[in-house]
Structure formats: C-alpha cells, structure tokens
Design a protein around this motif. Sequence first.
Motif, mmCIF file in Angstrom:
data_model
loop_
_atom_site.group_PDB
_atom_site.id
_atom_site.type_symbol
_atom_site.label_atom_id
_atom_site.label_comp_id
_atom_site.label_asym_id
_atom_site.label_seq_id
_atom_site.Cartn_x
_atom_site.Cartn_y
_atom_site.Cartn_z
ATOM 1 N N ILE A 74 45.279 45.380 38.899
ATOM 2 C CA ILE A 74 45.361 46.120 40.157
ATOM 3 C C ILE A 74 46.819 46.449 40.407
ATOM 4 C CG2 ILE A 74 45.414 44.022 41.605
ATOM 5 C CD1 ILE A 74 43.865 45.823 43.712
ATOM 6 N N TRP A 99 41.167 45.043 48.747
ATOM 7 C CA TRP A 99 41.508 44.587 47.408
ATOM 8 C C TRP A 99 41.624 43.068 47.299
ATOM 9 C CZ3 TRP A 99 45.808 41.778 45.936
ATOM 10 C CH2 TRP A 99 46.841 41.676 46.871
ATOM 11 N N TYR A 104 42.310 38.913 39.201
ATOM 12 C CA TYR A 104 42.924 39.868 38.286
ATOM 13 C C TYR A 104 43.790 39.165 37.244
ATOM 14 C CZ TYR A 104 41.623 42.921 42.164
ATOM 15 O OH TYR A 104 40.932 43.572 43.159
#
Length: 321
Positions: free
Chosen positions: A152, A198, A205
């Motif tokens: 991300i 997010w 991630y």
Amino acid sequence: MLGMKRYLAILLSFFVLLLARGMWTALYLRGPLARSLAIELGNENLAQAELGFSLEQWYSCNTKLLSPELQPKFVQSEWDAETKAFLDQSAEKSGWIFMQLTHSLLSTLLWPFLSQTTINGLLGRGSTFVLSRDQIGKLLNVGPSWRADTLIDLGAGDGSVTAVLAPAFREVFATEVSASMHWRLQHRGFRMLGLEEWAAHGCFYDIVSCLNLLDRCDRPWDLLAQARSALKPDKGRLLLAVVLPFDPYIEKGHSWQHPSQHLPVSGHVWEEQVNSLARDVFSPAGLEVEAFTRVPYLCEGDLYSTHFTLDDAVFVLRRTR
C-alpha cells in the motif's frame, strides 16, 4: 463577456512577454537543451555542471556523525540508469516551450479555484522520482526476482513512484487526498482505499510505503501508529522517506499551515536529523531502523528549471513490539 476576453488577452500577452524575456536571457532554454545534449553525449561532468549539482552531495553520508546503532545500517545509494532516465525526460519536457507555456497559463487561471496539487493532477505535471528498482532492492536487501503479496502506497500522488514499486507485488493499493491525483492512480490500475479505510481494511501488508508524506500530514504520530499496525507481523516493513531538513506543513487550499501533531526532530545537519528521527520519533512509535539511505527527491521542472530537488532520507522500518 467583453471584460473577460480583455482579461484573457492581457494575461496571454503577459505570458508571451515573459517567454520572450526568458528566451533573451536564456534562463530556461539553455539549461534543458544543454542538459539533454550532455546526457546524450554521456558526459556526466558536463551534465552536473549544467545542472549545478554534485552527485557526491546527493548520496553522501558522514557516518561518523551517526549514532553507533545507525552507522552499520547506512546503505550507500548511487547515481544509476533509472535516475538518469528521469532527469533526461524532465530535461526534454522542460524544453517543450508550448506545453510549458500552456501549463503556466492554465495554472494561473485555475489558481483562484484549485490547490496547486489538484492543478498538477489535472495537467499531468510534476511527476516525482525517489528510488530506482535497483536502489529499492539494495535497501530492502532483496534480489531482482523478489516478490511479495501486498503493497500500500500512502499519499501516492500521480502514481509515478508507486509504479516503480508495483512490479514486485501481486496486489497494490494506494491512498490519495487530491481528487485529480486519485483519478490518475485509478487510471494506472491501482486499487484505491479511503483515508479511513486502509488501516481498517483487515489486511496486513508486506510493505507500507510512506514516501514524503510524514512532513505533509496533519497527524504524523497517528499515521505512524496506523502504518505500524498495518504491517504483517515479523516480515512486514515500513518504507518511509522524509525530506531533510525537516520542515512540516500541510496544504489547505492556497495556504500552508502547521500540522496539529508535532514531531520533535532536532539537529543541524542531515545526519543529526536522521539520529533524531530514529531516537525521538521512530522508537517511541514502536519502530526500529533496519536500513536507510540518502537519495535526491526529484520532481519534474518547468520553463525555468529542468528539475527540482530536495534531500531525502529513506528508511526501512520494522516493528519492535
């Protein structure tokens, strides 16, 4: 209507005169053309003289000024083909006089209504460059064949930097405040997540990329906490770039304001501020420096300059708890 036409005619005349003045004084024609010629001839010394920069200064670090803990973690970056290609492209665009003049005119017309970031997104100008693929691999200590699941990129801008990172990941997410930049990221095929979405996406991630955002957000402590929580346990890493000397502010329309949260970064030189970031910011945030480097943060120029440069420190951070 007649008044508006007269206004536009005066404005256009002003820019024509400005262009003519620049041509006579050779402030922005000589630089791009000479720069392009220097690169084509492969003469890096001539290119450096034309640009007024020193490659040594761009990438150097006086490790003696670093704390004992950070000294072995410095990774030496170097001028490479991708960096050269970006500057070559920037020099070429800087020499496109009609396009640059059009951009200047439209920027002036849109300025009363839109922020500079939004204008840049609409016009497709101001792309940036931080790290090449080789520099990223060296900093992360991985080979060219390295692949991971998820990335991300926070505050991804027009996606030019995201695109350098993306090939190593199976799935790429991005966030961006500017509506025009958001559209450009979608056009590139990146999956967009909202600013509140997010961190609560339910996804951990492999890499959270936060490049040159820490000094341009309102709540940097919260950003670091969210980024840390979003990393995969054990193997997740935060790739964070920050411009030094540290000078935080946020864009509010046409004004610039201090952020509501303060980061206590101290020191007079680049190395001292790196020490302070590691000690006074990252450590309290539950993050530890695994590796770091010094690179130029490059942005496409305009009629007056082939490019713009800031001084970046780029860190690979891991969770400490």
